[in-house]
Scaffold this motif. Structure first.
Motif, mmCIF file in Angstrom:
data_model
loop_
_atom_site.group_PDB
_atom_site.id
_atom_site.type_symbol
_atom_site.label_atom_id
_atom_site.label_comp_id
_atom_site.label_asym_id
_atom_site.label_seq_id
_atom_site.Cartn_x
_atom_site.Cartn_y
_atom_site.Cartn_z
ATOM 1 N N MET A 1 0.847 -1.190 0.000
ATOM 2 C CA MET A 1 0.000 0.000 0.000
ATOM 3 C C MET A 1 0.887 1.247 0.000
ATOM 4 S SD MET A 1 -3.410 0.593 2.299
ATOM 5 C CE MET A 1 -2.782 1.433 3.724
ATOM 6 N N SER A 2 0.410 2.313 -0.623
ATOM 7 C CA SER A 2 1.157 3.567 -0.668
ATOM 8 C C SER A 2 1.497 4.047 0.743
ATOM 9 C CB SER A 2 0.313 4.623 -1.385
ATOM 10 O OG SER A 2 0.786 5.904 -1.075
ATOM 11 N N THR A 3 2.721 4.572 0.900
ATOM 12 C CA THR A 3 3.103 5.080 2.222
ATOM 13 C C THR A 3 2.924 6.598 2.277
ATOM 14 O OG1 THR A 3 5.363 5.151 1.422
ATOM 15 C CG2 THR A 3 4.745 3.249 2.778
ATOM 16 N N ASP A 4 2.307 7.152 1.258
ATOM 17 C CA ASP A 4 2.120 8.589 1.158
ATOM 18 C C ASP A 4 0.942 9.029 2.026
ATOM 19 O OD1 ASP A 4 2.634 11.071 0.296
ATOM 20 O OD2 ASP A 4 1.614 10.870 -1.640
ATOM 21 N N ILE A 5 1.153 8.970 3.352
ATOM 22 C CA ILE A 5 0.053 9.236 4.284
ATOM 23 C C ILE A 5 0.162 10.671 4.789
ATOM 24 C CG2 ILE A 5 -0.932 8.556 6.521
ATOM 25 C CD1 ILE A 5 0.241 5.736 5.952
ATOM 26 N N PRO A 6 -0.919 11.455 4.692
ATOM 27 C CA PRO A 6 -0.825 12.842 5.169
ATOM 28 C C PRO A 6 -0.621 12.907 6.682
ATOM 29 C CG PRO A 6 -3.091 12.311 4.508
ATOM 30 C CD PRO A 6 -2.250 11.132 4.149
ATOM 31 N N GLN B 1 -8.220 7.918 6.144
ATOM 32 C CA GLN B 1 -7.365 6.720 6.237
ATOM 33 C C GLN B 1 -6.241 6.970 7.248
ATOM 34 O OE1 GLN B 1 -7.330 6.010 1.604
ATOM 35 N NE2 GLN B 1 -5.991 4.538 2.597
ATOM 36 N N ALA B 2 -5.644 8.147 7.161
ATOM 37 C CA ALA B 2 -4.548 8.469 8.087
ATOM 38 C C ALA B 2 -5.068 8.536 9.522
ATOM 39 C CB ALA B 2 -3.901 9.785 7.685
ATOM 40 N N LEU B 3 -6.253 9.087 9.721
ATOM 41 C CA LEU B 3 -6.821 9.150 11.074
ATOM 42 C C LEU B 3 -7.075 7.746 11.618
ATOM 43 C CD1 LEU B 3 -9.357 12.136 10.867
ATOM 44 C CD2 LEU B 3 -7.258 12.021 12.234
ATOM 45 N N ALA B 4 -7.590 6.857 10.780
ATOM 46 C CA ALA B 4 -7.819 5.469 11.220
ATOM 47 C C ALA B 4 -6.506 4.861 11.699
ATOM 48 C CB ALA B 4 -8.429 4.646 10.092
ATOM 49 N N GLY B 5 -5.437 5.175 10.977
ATOM 50 C CA GLY B 5 -4.118 4.635 11.310
ATOM 51 C C GLY B 5 -3.540 5.175 12.608
ATOM 52 N N ARG B 6 -4.166 6.175 13.194
ATOM 53 C CA ARG B 6 -3.706 6.708 14.485
ATOM 54 C C ARG B 6 -4.080 5.776 15.639
ATOM 55 N NH1 ARG B 6 -0.256 10.631 14.806
ATOM 56 N NH2 ARG B 6 -1.357 11.831 16.409
ATOM 57 N N ILE B 7 -4.995 4.827 15.380
ATOM 58 C CA ILE B 7 -5.372 3.860 16.418
ATOM 59 C C ILE B 7 -4.447 2.651 16.266
ATOM 60 C CG2 ILE B 7 -7.233 2.403 17.323
ATOM 61 C CD1 ILE B 7 -9.237 4.357 15.981
ATOM 62 N N PRO B 8 -3.690 2.317 17.304
ATOM 63 C CA PRO B 8 -2.720 1.222 17.168
ATOM 64 C C PRO B 8 -3.359 -0.068 16.649
ATOM 65 C CG PRO B 8 -2.366 2.406 19.226
ATOM 66 C CD PRO B 8 -3.632 2.957 18.639
ATOM 67 N N GLY B 9 -2.715 -0.658 15.640
ATOM 68 C CA GLY B 9 -3.187 -1.908 15.048
ATOM 69 C C GLY B 9 -4.105 -1.691 13.854
ATOM 70 N N VAL B 10 -4.690 -0.503 13.760
ATOM 71 C CA VAL B 10 -5.691 -0.250 12.718
ATOM 72 C C VAL B 10 -5.021 0.338 11.474
ATOM 73 C CG1 VAL B 10 -7.743 1.121 12.113
ATOM 74 C CG2 VAL B 10 -7.547 0.100 14.397
ATOM 75 N N ARG B 11 -5.543 -0.081 10.307
ATOM 76 C CA ARG B 11 -5.084 0.461 9.038
ATOM 77 C C ARG B 11 -6.302 0.993 8.297
ATOM 78 N NH1 ARG B 11 -2.658 -3.221 4.201
ATOM 79 N NH2 ARG B 11 -4.679 -4.195 4.544
ATOM 80 N N GLY B 12 -6.180 2.160 7.699
ATOM 81 C CA GLY B 12 -7.254 2.688 6.851
ATOM 82 C C GLY B 12 -7.017 2.255 5.416
ATOM 83 N N VAL B 13 -8.007 1.640 4.805
ATOM 84 C CA VAL B 13 -7.879 1.155 3.424
ATOM 85 C C VAL B 13 -8.993 1.788 2.591
ATOM 86 C CG1 VAL B 13 -7.946 -0.892 1.936
ATOM 87 C CG2 VAL B 13 -6.904 -1.048 4.205
ATOM 88 N N TYR B 14 -8.623 2.386 1.466
ATOM 89 C CA TYR B 14 -9.642 2.973 0.589
ATOM 90 C C TYR B 14 -10.581 1.868 0.104
ATOM 91 C CZ TYR B 14 -11.774 5.098 -3.511
ATOM 92 O OH TYR B 14 -12.684 5.543 -4.438
ATOM 93 N N GLY B 15 -11.878 2.117 0.222
ATOM 94 C CA GLY B 15 -12.854 1.065 -0.106
ATOM 95 C C GLY B 15 -13.817 1.425 -1.220
ATOM 96 N N GLY B 16 -13.541 2.518 -1.950
ATOM 97 C CA GLY B 16 -14.405 2.849 -3.084
ATOM 98 C C GLY B 16 -15.212 4.123 -2.870
ATOM 99 N N ARG B 17 -16.065 4.379 -3.843
ATOM 100 C CA ARG B 17 -16.891 5.592 -3.847
ATOM 101 C C ARG B 17 -18.066 5.456 -2.885
ATOM 102 N NH1 ARG B 17 -15.378 9.921 -7.446
ATOM 103 N NH2 ARG B 17 -13.723 9.043 -8.723
ATOM 104 N N LEU B 18 -18.636 6.597 -2.578
ATOM 105 C CA LEU B 18 -19.752 6.628 -1.632
ATOM 106 C C LEU B 18 -20.930 5.770 -2.099
ATOM 107 C CD1 LEU B 18 -19.342 8.220 0.927
ATOM 108 C CD2 LEU B 18 -20.621 10.110 -0.064
#
Ligand SMILES: NC(=O)c1ccc[n+]([C@@H]2O[C@H](COP(=O)([O-])OP(=O)(O)OC[C@H]3O[C@@H](n4cnc5c(N)ncnc54)[C@H](OP(=O)(O)O)[C@@H]3O)[C@@H](O)[C@H]2O)c1
Length: 221
Positions: A1-6, A173-190
């Motif tokens: 996955m891209s590491t380009d996390i804001p 996605q980056a905010l999700a990643g602030r919780i230890p163990g959690v990864r934010g993954v893009y899941g598509g359009r609304l």
């Protein structure tokens, strides 16, 4: 996955309906990650009590104040109050990233099931009600029990993040990643949020059968 996390470390997070388990659980984890968190409620007093029960950099206020002050606003209210609450906060939420984690579910003798939503999903309803906001769908499958459990240091989970605004989904996605163990993954359009919201009914069935707090992992990304 891209590491380009804001870098989202300075973002303040508001939670509408933050007095419930889901809101308090997310508030607790984001506060532990160093974020300023604002718990919202229909009653400022209830919000302040909930904030005090969590401690750290968490404050409580009425939903309207929280919607106006926070950088990113999470909607953690029951489906029944979804449309009316968002309609009442349209002005405050203009221009903001609004993260919808609401699962429109029904319950009967057979367990949980996905409700039919006229707009397609709760997230699409939010986008329709809030045309000036940047609506993102995320955090549908995270267990409030695990978020609140002080014995749980890490949560083994991918948070699927959906939306039509790339910068907004990257931020969440980056905010999700602030919780230890959690990864934010893009899941598509609304427009594909319906399945994600409805899948929660399957996870609830899994939880009941296996006495678990089941989460999802996406492989090969
Ligand atoms: N619990 C979970 O594990 C979990 C996981 C993923 C997603 N979710 C989603 O997160 C949302 C919140 O879940 P929860 O379990 O925390 O729910 P909850 O405890 O039933 O409700 C959260 C808060 O929403 C406010 N509220 C209740 N009815 C309302 C209404 N009609 N209008 C406006 N506000 C209302 C209440 O706060 P005040 O009375 O203080 O205003 C309540 O404390 C749900 O949509 C759920 O699908 C939950």
């Amino acid at each position: 996955m891209s590491t380009d996390i804001p870098d989202v470390s300075g973002i303040s997070i508001g939670i509408l309906g933050g007095t419930g388990d889901q809101g308090k659980g997310l508030a607790r984890r984001f506060a532990l990650a160093g974020h300023t968190v604002l718990i919202g409620s229909r009653s400022a007093e209830r919000a302040q009590e909930a904030a005090a029960s969590i401690g750290g950099p968490v404050r409580g206020a009425d939903n309207s104040t929280v919607a106006a002050e926070a950088d990113v606003v999470i909607v953690a209210i029951p489906w029944e109050g979804h449309r009316s609450t968002l309609e009442s906060l349209r002005t405050e939420l203009t221009g903001k990233i609004v993260v919808d984690c609401v699962n429109p579910l029904g319950f009967d003798k057979q367990g949980a099931f996905a409700l039919q939503v006229e707009e397609g999903s709760a997230a699409q309803q939010a986008a329709e009600v809030l045309p000036g906001s940047r609506v993102v769908a995320a955090f549908h499958h995270v267990s409030a029990v695990l978020l609140l459990d002080p014995e749980v240091a890490e949560i083994d989970l991918d948070v699927l993040v959906l939306g039509d605004d790339r910068e907004a989904t990257d931020t969440v996605q980056a905010l999700a990643g602030r919780i230890p163990g959690v990864r934010g993954v893009y899941g598509g359009r609304l427009r594909n949020a319906h399945q994600i919201e409805g899948l929660t009914a399957n996870l609830i069935s899994i939880n009941r059968r296996y006495k678990a707090h089941a989460g999802l992992r996406v492989t090969d990304v």
